[in-house]
Design a protein around this motif. Structure first.
Motif, PDB file in Angstrom:
ATOM      1  N   TRP A 182       0.831  -1.197   0.000  1.00  0.00           N
ATOM      2  CA  TRP A 182       0.000   0.000   0.000  1.00  0.00           C
ATOM      3  C   TRP A 182       0.865   1.246   0.000  1.00  0.00           C
ATOM      4  CZ3 TRP A 182      -3.084  -1.818   4.869  1.00  0.00           C
ATOM      5  CH2 TRP A 182      -3.843  -2.938   4.547  1.00  0.00           C
ATOM      6  N   VAL A 183       2.065   1.143   0.597  1.00  0.00           N
ATOM      7  CA  VAL A 183       2.934   2.303   0.784  1.00  0.00           C
ATOM      8  C   VAL A 183       4.066   2.332  -0.244  1.00  0.00           C
ATOM      9  CG1 VAL A 183       4.432   3.494   2.421  1.00  0.00           C
ATOM     10  CG2 VAL A 183       2.394   2.314   3.246  1.00  0.00           C
ATOM     11  N   LEU A 184       4.702   1.205  -0.448  1.00  0.00           N
ATOM     12  CA  LEU A 184       5.867   1.126  -1.328  1.00  0.00           C
ATOM     13  C   LEU A 184       5.495   0.577  -2.697  1.00  0.00           C
ATOM     14  CD1 LEU A 184       8.264  -0.543   1.260  1.00  0.00           C
ATOM     15  CD2 LEU A 184       8.092   1.882   0.735  1.00  0.00           C
ATOM     16  N   GLU A 185       6.031   1.171  -3.732  1.00  0.00           N
ATOM     17  CA  GLU A 185       5.750   0.666  -5.080  1.00  0.00           C
ATOM     18  C   GLU A 185       6.434  -0.672  -5.328  1.00  0.00           C
ATOM     19  OE1 GLU A 185       6.342   3.362  -8.293  1.00  0.00           O
ATOM     20  OE2 GLU A 185       5.489   5.031  -7.176  1.00  0.00           O
ATOM     21  N   SER A 186       7.616  -0.861  -4.744  1.00  0.00           N
ATOM     22  CA  SER A 186       8.373  -2.093  -4.981  1.00  0.00           C
ATOM     23  C   SER A 186       7.886  -3.243  -4.114  1.00  0.00           C
ATOM     24  CB  SER A 186       9.860  -1.846  -4.715  1.00  0.00           C
ATOM     25  OG  SER A 186      10.056  -1.487  -3.360  1.00  0.00           O
ATOM     26  N   GLY A 187       7.032  -2.988  -3.140  1.00  0.00           N
ATOM     27  CA  GLY A 187       6.536  -4.039  -2.264  1.00  0.00           C
ATOM     28  C   GLY A 187       7.534  -4.376  -1.168  1.00  0.00           C
ATOM     29  N   CYS A 188       7.385  -5.546  -0.585  1.00  0.00           N
ATOM     30  CA  CYS A 188       8.259  -5.973   0.504  1.00  0.00           C
ATOM     31  C   CYS A 188       8.998  -7.238   0.084  1.00  0.00           C
ATOM     32  CB  CYS A 188       7.433  -6.217   1.762  1.00  0.00           C
ATOM     33  SG  CYS A 188       6.369  -7.672   1.664  1.00  0.00           S
ATOM     34  N   PRO A 189       9.930  -7.707   0.894  1.00  0.00           N
ATOM     35  CA  PRO A 189      10.669  -8.917   0.533  1.00  0.00           C
ATOM     36  C   PRO A 189       9.784 -10.160   0.396  1.00  0.00           C
ATOM     37  CG  PRO A 189      11.796  -7.756   2.290  1.00  0.00           C
ATOM     38  CD  PRO A 189      10.491  -7.059   2.083  1.00  0.00           C
ATOM     39  N   GLY A 190       8.620 -10.143   0.995  1.00  0.00           N
ATOM     40  CA  GLY A 190       7.726 -11.295   0.919  1.00  0.00           C
ATOM     41  C   GLY A 190       6.740 -11.237  -0.232  1.00  0.00           C
ATOM     42  N   CYS A 191       6.703 -10.124  -0.946  1.00  0.00           N
ATOM     43  CA  CYS A 191       5.745 -10.008  -2.047  1.00  0.00           C
ATOM     44  C   CYS A 191       6.006 -11.082  -3.088  1.00  0.00           C
ATOM     45  CB  CYS A 191       5.825  -8.621  -2.685  1.00  0.00           C
ATOM     46  SG  CYS A 191       5.018  -7.353  -1.692  1.00  0.00           S
ATOM     47  N   GLY A 192       4.979 -11.774  -3.469  1.00  0.00           N
ATOM     48  CA  GLY A 192       5.083 -12.851  -4.448  1.00  0.00           C
ATOM     49  C   GLY A 192       4.973 -14.232  -3.840  1.00  0.00           C
ATOM     50  N   LEU A 193       5.084 -14.335  -2.496  1.00  0.00           N
ATOM     51  CA  LEU A 193       4.992 -15.651  -1.868  1.00  0.00           C
ATOM     52  C   LEU A 193       3.618 -16.290  -2.068  1.00  0.00           C
ATOM     53  CD1 LEU A 193       6.952 -15.374   1.486  1.00  0.00           C
ATOM     54  CD2 LEU A 193       7.329 -17.008  -0.340  1.00  0.00           C
ATOM     55  N   GLY A 194       2.577 -15.507  -1.954  1.00  0.00           N
ATOM     56  CA  GLY A 194       1.224 -16.046  -2.157  1.00  0.00           C
ATOM     57  C   GLY A 194       1.048 -16.600  -3.554  1.00  0.00           C
ATOM     58  N   HIS A 195       1.492 -15.841  -4.551  1.00  0.00           N
ATOM     59  CA  HIS A 195       1.415 -16.322  -5.927  1.00  0.00           C
ATOM     60  C   HIS A 195       2.296 -17.551  -6.108  1.00  0.00           C
ATOM     61  CE1 HIS A 195      -0.235 -12.293  -6.609  1.00  0.00           C
ATOM     62  NE2 HIS A 195      -0.859 -12.867  -7.620  1.00  0.00           N
ATOM     63  N   GLY A 196       3.479 -17.531  -5.490  1.00  0.00           N
ATOM     64  CA  GLY A 196       4.380 -18.671  -5.582  1.00  0.00           C
ATOM     65  C   GLY A 196       3.753 -19.937  -5.022  1.00  0.00           C
ATOM     66  N   ILE A 197       3.027 -19.813  -3.902  1.00  0.00           N
ATOM     67  CA  ILE A 197       2.353 -20.966  -3.299  1.00  0.00           C
ATOM     68  C   ILE A 197       1.246 -21.467  -4.215  1.00  0.00           C
ATOM     69  CG2 ILE A 197       0.874 -21.673  -1.371  1.00  0.00           C
ATOM     70  CD1 ILE A 197       2.619 -19.784   0.393  1.00  0.00           C
ATOM     71  N   ALA A 198       0.489 -20.557  -4.815  1.00  0.00           N
ATOM     72  CA  ALA A 198      -0.572 -20.966  -5.740  1.00  0.00           C
ATOM     73  C   ALA A 198       0.000 -21.676  -6.961  1.00  0.00           C
ATOM     74  CB  ALA A 198      -1.394 -19.746  -6.156  1.00  0.00           C
TER      75      ALA A 198
END
Length: 99
Positions: A44-60
């Motif tokens: 919501w705050v950072l355009e680049s996201g956080c180090p965990g961004c993408g884990l949910g998609h990776g699990i799916a």
């Protein structure tokens, strides 16, 4: 009288139950679909996201057997899933061993 399912779920440690439900929900989501809302406050705050961004998609992707897409979504998906499953296993093992 409570049903057998309610008694079994009532005995499961809450942390293990939450991790397993979370992993299941992430595995069932459509990783290629449009997402209207992110639950990550960093996104919501950072355009680049956080180090965990993408884990949910990776699990799916991992749940569908799409190893390359899972790696591209986040390289630490497999270790994260293994770690969480190990944690749940330990919680359940110690809970049922000493109950």
């Amino acid at each position: 009288m409570r049903s057998r399912m309610q008694q079994t779920i009532g005995k499961v440690p809450l942390e293990a139950l939450l991790w397993l439900v979370g992993l299941t929900l992430l595995a069932l989501m459509d990783p290629r679909g449009d997402h209207l809302l992110s639950l990550c406050p960093f996104s919501w705050v950072l355009e680049s996201g956080c180090p965990g961004c993408g884990l949910g998609h990776g699990i799916a992707f991992l749940a569908r057997g799409e190893w390359r897409a899972s790696w591209e979504a986040h390289p630490l998906t497999v270790p994260a899933v293994l770690l969480l499953l190990w944690r749940c296993g330990r919680l359940l093992y110690f809970h049922y061993r000493y109950v």
